[in-house]
Motif scaffolding. Structure first.
Motif, PDB file in Angstrom:
ATOM      1  N   ALA A   1       0.841  -1.198   0.000  1.00 48.38           N
ATOM      2  CA  ALA A   1       0.000   0.000   0.000  1.00 48.38           C
ATOM      3  C   ALA A   1       0.880   1.254   0.000  1.00 48.38           C
ATOM      4  O   ALA A   1       0.589   2.230  -0.700  1.00 48.38           O
ATOM      5  CB  ALA A   1      -0.920  -0.006   1.218  1.00 48.38           C
ATOM      6  N   TRP A   2       1.944   1.226   0.770  1.00 48.70           N
ATOM      7  CA  TRP A   2       2.896   2.339   0.784  1.00 48.70           C
ATOM      8  C   TRP A   2       3.571   2.487  -0.584  1.00 48.70           C
ATOM      9  O   TRP A   2       3.789   3.598  -1.066  1.00 48.70           O
ATOM     10  CB  TRP A   2       3.961   2.111   1.851  1.00 48.70           C
ATOM     11  N   MET A   3       3.893   1.366  -1.198  1.00 50.06           N
ATOM     12  CA  MET A   3       4.548   1.402  -2.502  1.00 50.06           C
ATOM     13  C   MET A   3       3.629   2.019  -3.560  1.00 50.06           C
ATOM     14  O   MET A   3       4.068   2.818  -4.396  1.00 50.06           O
ATOM     15  CB  MET A   3       4.952  -0.018  -2.917  1.00 50.06           C
ATOM     16  N   ALA A   4       2.352   1.655  -3.504  1.00 48.26           N
ATOM     17  CA  ALA A   4       1.380   2.255  -4.416  1.00 48.26           C
ATOM     18  C   ALA A   4       1.309   3.764  -4.201  1.00 48.26           C
ATOM     19  O   ALA A   4       1.231   4.544  -5.162  1.00 48.26           O
ATOM     20  CB  ALA A   4       0.008   1.629  -4.195  1.00 48.26           C
ATOM     21  N   THR A   5       1.370   4.175  -2.949  1.00 47.18           N
ATOM     22  CA  THR A   5       1.342   5.599  -2.621  1.00 47.18           C
ATOM     23  C   THR A   5       2.560   6.311  -3.192  1.00 47.18           C
ATOM     24  O   THR A   5       2.458   7.424  -3.722  1.00 47.18           O
ATOM     25  CB  THR A   5       1.271   5.785  -1.091  1.00 47.18           C
ATOM     26  N   GLY A   6       3.718   5.664  -3.106  1.00 50.90           N
ATOM     27  CA  GLY A   6       4.931   6.253  -3.674  1.00 50.90           C
ATOM     28  C   GLY A   6       4.864   6.388  -5.177  1.00 50.90           C
ATOM     29  O   GLY A   6       5.263   7.411  -5.749  1.00 50.90           O
ATOM     30  N   CYS A   7       4.337   5.360  -5.844  1.00 51.24           N
ATOM     31  CA  CYS A   7       4.172   5.400  -7.298  1.00 51.24           C
ATOM     32  C   CYS A   7       3.247   6.549  -7.692  1.00 51.24           C
ATOM     33  O   CYS A   7       3.522   7.303  -8.641  1.00 51.24           O
ATOM     34  CB  CYS A   7       3.617   4.059  -7.782  1.00 51.24           C
ATOM     35  N   ALA A   8       2.163   6.698  -6.954  1.00 55.58           N
ATOM     36  CA  ALA A   8       1.209   7.778  -7.223  1.00 55.58           C
ATOM     37  C   ALA A   8       1.842   9.146  -6.984  1.00 55.58           C
ATOM     38  O   ALA A   8       1.638  10.087  -7.763  1.00 55.58           O
ATOM     39  CB  ALA A   8      -0.020   7.613  -6.336  1.00 55.58           C
ATOM     40  N   ARG A   9       2.619   9.252  -5.915  1.00 59.86           N
ATOM     41  CA  ARG A   9       3.258  10.532  -5.621  1.00 59.86           C
ATOM     42  C   ARG A   9       4.271  10.904  -6.701  1.00 59.86           C
ATOM     43  O   ARG A   9       4.363  12.061  -7.118  1.00 59.86           O
ATOM     44  CB  ARG A   9       3.928  10.480  -4.249  1.00 59.86           C
ATOM     45  N   GLY A  10       5.033   9.921  -7.151  1.00 55.36           N
ATOM     46  CA  GLY A  10       5.990  10.193  -8.220  1.00 55.36           C
ATOM     47  C   GLY A  10       5.305  10.663  -9.490  1.00 55.36           C
ATOM     48  O   GLY A  10       5.779  11.595 -10.159  1.00 55.36           O
ATOM     49  N   ALA A  11       4.178  10.040  -9.836  1.00 55.71           N
ATOM     50  CA  ALA A  11       3.434  10.432 -11.035  1.00 55.71           C
ATOM     51  C   ALA A  11       2.854  11.833 -10.880  1.00 55.71           C
ATOM     52  O   ALA A  11       2.922  12.662 -11.802  1.00 55.71           O
ATOM     53  CB  ALA A  11       2.319   9.422 -11.312  1.00 55.71           C
ATOM     54  N   TYR A  12       2.270  12.108  -9.711  1.00 51.49           N
ATOM     55  CA  TYR A  12       1.676  13.434  -9.475  1.00 51.49           C
ATOM     56  C   TYR A  12       2.746  14.526  -9.537  1.00 51.49           C
ATOM     57  O   TYR A  12       2.556  15.559 -10.205  1.00 51.49           O
ATOM     58  CB  TYR A  12       0.980  13.462  -8.116  1.00 51.49           C
ATOM     59  N   GLU A  13       3.862  14.319  -8.850  1.00 50.18           N
ATOM     60  CA  GLU A  13       4.891  15.358  -8.812  1.00 50.18           C
ATOM     61  C   GLU A  13       5.528  15.559 -10.178  1.00 50.18           C
ATOM     62  O   GLU A  13       5.858  16.693 -10.553  1.00 50.18           O
ATOM     63  CB  GLU A  13       5.937  15.016  -7.752  1.00 50.18           C
ATOM     64  N   SER A  14       5.688  14.477 -10.939  1.00 54.90           N
ATOM     65  CA  SER A  14       6.226  14.602 -12.296  1.00 54.90           C
ATOM     66  C   SER A  14       5.263  15.397 -13.178  1.00 54.90           C
ATOM     67  O   SER A  14       5.682  16.261 -13.958  1.00 54.90           O
ATOM     68  CB  SER A  14       6.459  13.212 -12.906  1.00 54.90           C
ATOM     69  N   ALA A  15       3.969  15.099 -13.057  1.00 53.34           N
ATOM     70  CA  ALA A  15       2.966  15.796 -13.865  1.00 53.34           C
ATOM     71  C   ALA A  15       2.875  17.267 -13.478  1.00 53.34           C
ATOM     72  O   ALA A  15       2.787  18.150 -14.348  1.00 53.34           O
ATOM     73  CB  ALA A  15       1.604  15.121 -13.697  1.00 53.34           C
ATOM     74  N   LEU A  16       2.887  17.559 -12.185  1.00 54.15           N
ATOM     75  CA  LEU A  16       2.793  18.943 -11.726  1.00 54.15           C
ATOM     76  C   LEU A  16       3.979  19.763 -12.228  1.00 54.15           C
ATOM     77  O   LEU A  16       3.810  20.884 -12.729  1.00 54.15           O
ATOM     78  CB  LEU A  16       2.738  18.978 -10.197  1.00 54.15           C
ATOM     79  N   ALA A  17       5.180  19.198 -12.100  1.00 56.60           N
ATOM     80  CA  ALA A  17       6.376  19.907 -12.574  1.00 56.60           C
ATOM     81  C   ALA A  17       6.290  20.168 -14.079  1.00 56.60           C
ATOM     82  O   ALA A  17       6.657  21.253 -14.558  1.00 56.60           O
ATOM     83  CB  ALA A  17       7.623  19.097 -12.233  1.00 56.60           C
ATOM     84  N   TYR A  18       5.801  19.193 -14.813  1.00 56.92           N
ATOM     85  CA  TYR A  18       5.683  19.325 -16.263  1.00 56.92           C
ATOM     86  C   TYR A  18       4.720  20.449 -16.642  1.00 56.92           C
ATOM     87  O   TYR A  18       5.010  21.269 -17.524  1.00 56.92           O
ATOM     88  CB  TYR A  18       5.195  18.003 -16.855  1.00 56.92           C
ATOM     89  N   THR A  19       3.581  20.516 -15.970  1.00 57.66           N
ATOM     90  CA  THR A  19       2.572  21.511 -16.344  1.00 57.66           C
ATOM     91  C   THR A  19       3.038  22.943 -16.066  1.00 57.66           C
ATOM     92  O   THR A  19       2.526  23.882 -16.661  1.00 57.66           O
ATOM     93  CB  THR A  19       1.245  21.273 -15.599  1.00 57.66           C
ATOM     94  N   LYS A  20       3.991  23.091 -15.185  1.00 60.84           N
ATOM     95  CA  LYS A  20       4.494  24.437 -14.872  1.00 60.84           C
ATOM     96  C   LYS A  20       5.452  24.958 -15.938  1.00 60.84           C
ATOM     97  O   LYS A  20       5.671  26.167 -16.050  1.00 60.84           O
ATOM     98  CB  LYS A  20       5.191  24.436 -13.516  1.00 60.84           C
ATOM     99  N   THR A  21       6.040  24.050 -16.706  1.00 55.06           N
ATOM    100  CA  THR A  21       7.025  24.462 -17.715  1.00 55.06           C
ATOM    101  C   THR A  21       6.523  24.291 -19.146  1.00 55.06           C
ATOM    102  O   THR A  21       7.003  24.969 -20.051  1.00 55.06           O
ATOM    103  CB  THR A  21       8.328  23.657 -17.543  1.00 55.06           C
ATOM    104  N   ARG A  22       5.570  23.418 -19.343  1.00 58.06           N
ATOM    105  CA  ARG A  22       5.031  23.177 -20.683  1.00 58.06           C
ATOM    106  C   ARG A  22       4.081  24.313 -21.071  1.00 58.06           C
ATOM    107  O   ARG A  22       3.105  24.572 -20.359  1.00 58.06           O
ATOM    108  CB  ARG A  22       4.288  21.843 -20.707  1.00 58.06           C
ATOM    109  N   GLU A  23       4.345  24.994 -22.171  1.00 60.58           N
ATOM    110  CA  GLU A  23       3.512  26.115 -22.594  1.00 60.58           C
ATOM    111  C   GLU A  23       2.718  25.778 -23.855  1.00 60.58           C
ATOM    112  O   GLU A  23       3.227  25.133 -24.763  1.00 60.58           O
ATOM    113  CB  GLU A  23       4.365  27.366 -22.843  1.00 60.58           C
TER     114      GLU A  23
END
Length: 452
Positions: A315-337
């Motif tokens: 369950a913790w591992m699933a949470t980590g996978c989700a967090r990595g995906a969310y943080e990667s997506a958030l960072a991308y949306t801030k720079t992608r124009e």
């Protein structure tokens, strides 16, 4: 009238930023009065775009940091615990992240990181003695999350080593077996694997194992196959669970890789957790000495004790996978124009990000409480099962949205999200499917068993 003055002031600011020599050069190329007239007709948005074109660094908007812990759940860790968390995070970011996409693509394992894992000294994190750190179960979960936040395959490798292999020996082994194997496994001097699942037996392992063991003089004879066994292709020791032909009960064994009658074949063609080296194990009249029969592994209840302890980690591992995906997506949306501005400024993108963060925050608070219960000795099968069901389901949703906000780049490894999308499918299935874990919870809350 004030609007015109405002535009003129903006125009003056533009000209102030231009060197006089440059201005004289411009006057020979353009009609300055006409340019001033054009400025007066510009709207505020056009003025801002012009200012940005002349001085893109001027008044650059400072954006909030990318952080998936929106509720500050992990702020409650002690200073010592935070130090360990950040040590593992730094290790994953600097030593592992640069390697994983290439190894994921080529279905290979980065063996060079094993030596570096030793320096972390976090293997067997919750066990007492035998060189283990003896930290709370909460930290075992936090470390699983930090590893899966970068790569779920490496988190799985570590979970098999530290949780399933060492946990089996720690809970079920004799004192002599613990003293022999646990220090070596803790230091990564030996690599472990855990063999329960079979080609035709997954969810029905409790009563349907087809791998058999039979007592003989000085030991046991094992026959059968095990499938999906992580680390199996290069493990030094493999925990094997087999059904006794004498009393029908499940027994546990410590199998060494050079044991006669043992063969392993790498499973190829996976679409998820491609860095994990899964093997198909075949045991043919494989003799294991009494010395390597785990003393306290004499029924599936003993197997279940190991699985209960490690299912919380999934369950913790699933949470980590989700967090990595969310943080990667958030960072991308801030720079992608697109259309002249970052896509993070669009309403629909923000809607996806908030949905992702809502699920992630719920997952983090859930697994945090789960580990608190485990540390308090309150953890039951149904608690771990509920977390496994909820977190793996929500992870699927989060990685799907992450892939969506990345558009076409969401299927490229270089942006990491594609790997998270694929790996989430494996996490969703292993350590008990959604259906089986749901029935465990259902039995607990209704009092009726719906198992066939």
């Amino acid at each position: 009238m004030s609007n015109i003055f405002s535009k003129v002031r903006n125009a003056i600011e533009i000209f102030k930023s231009i060197d006089l020599d440059e201005l004289s050069k411009i006057s020979g190329k353009v009609d300055l009065p006409k340019m001033m007239e054009g400025f007066s007709k510009m709207n505020d948005k056009q003025i801002k775009m012009l200012m940005r074109a002349i001085d893109p660094e001027k008044k650059k908007k400072e954006l909030p940091p990318v952080n998936g812990d929106f509720y500050g759940v992990f702020d409650t860790l002690t200073d010592e615990q935070k130090e360990i968390q950040l040590k593992v995070r730094n290790f994953m970011e600097t030593e592992v992240k640069p390697l994983v996409n290439n190894h994921w693509l080529h279905d290979s394992f980065p063996f060079e990181i094993i030596e570096k894992f030793k320096q972390l000294n976090v293997c067997g994190v919750t066990y007492e003695g035998y060189g283990c750190p003896n930290l709370p179960f909460l930290m075992e979960g936090v470390l699983a999350m930090e590893m899966a936040r970068v790569d779920a395959s490496i988190a799985t490798f570590f979970g098999v080593q530290s949780g399933l292999t060492m946990g089996s020996i720690y809970l079920c082994g004799s004192e002599a077996q613990k003293e022999k194997w646990l220090p070596q496994l803790q230091k990564f001097e030996k690599i472990g694997a855990f063999g329960l699942t079979e080609p035709e037996v997954g969810s029905g392992a409790a009563g349907g194992l087809t791998t058999t063991c039979k007592k003989t003089e000085g030991g046991w004879i094992l026959n059968g196959q095990k499938k999906w066994i992580g680390n199996a292709t290069f493990a030094d020791v493999i925990i094997i669970w087999a059904r006794s032909l004498d009393d029908g009960e499940v027994k546990g064994f410590i199998l060494e890789k050079d044991n006669p009658g043992f063969e392993v074949e790498k499973i190829k063609g996976k679409m998820a957790l491609r860095i994990v080296q899964n093997g198909l194990i075949t045991l043919t009249d494989c003799f294991i000495s009494d010395e390597n029969k785990m003393e306290h592994a004499n029924s599936f209840k003993d197997t279940g004790n190991v699985l209960r302890m490690t299912r919380a980690g999934v369950a913790w591992m699933a949470t980590g996978c989700a967090r990595g995906a969310y943080e990667s997506a958030l960072a991308y949306t801030k720079t992608r124009e697109q259309f002249g501005k970052p896509i993070a400024s669009f309403q629909m993108i923000q809607g996806h990000l908030v949905e992702m963060l809502s699920n992630l925050t719920a997952m983090q608070t859930m697994v945090f409480r789960l580990s608190e219960m485990q540390d308090a000795g309150m953890l039951k099968d149904e608690h771990a099962s509920l977390a496994k069901v909820f977190c793996t389901l929500r992870t699927r949703d989060i990685v799907s949205r992450a892939r969506e906000v990345l558009g076409g780049n969401g299927i490229l490894l270089e942006y990491d999200v594609a790997r998270f999308v694929a790996d989430a499918e494996a996490i969703y299935s292993y350590e008990g499917t959604k259906e089986i874990n749901s029935l465990i919870v259902g039995r607990s809350i209704t009092g009726f068993s719906a198992f066939v």
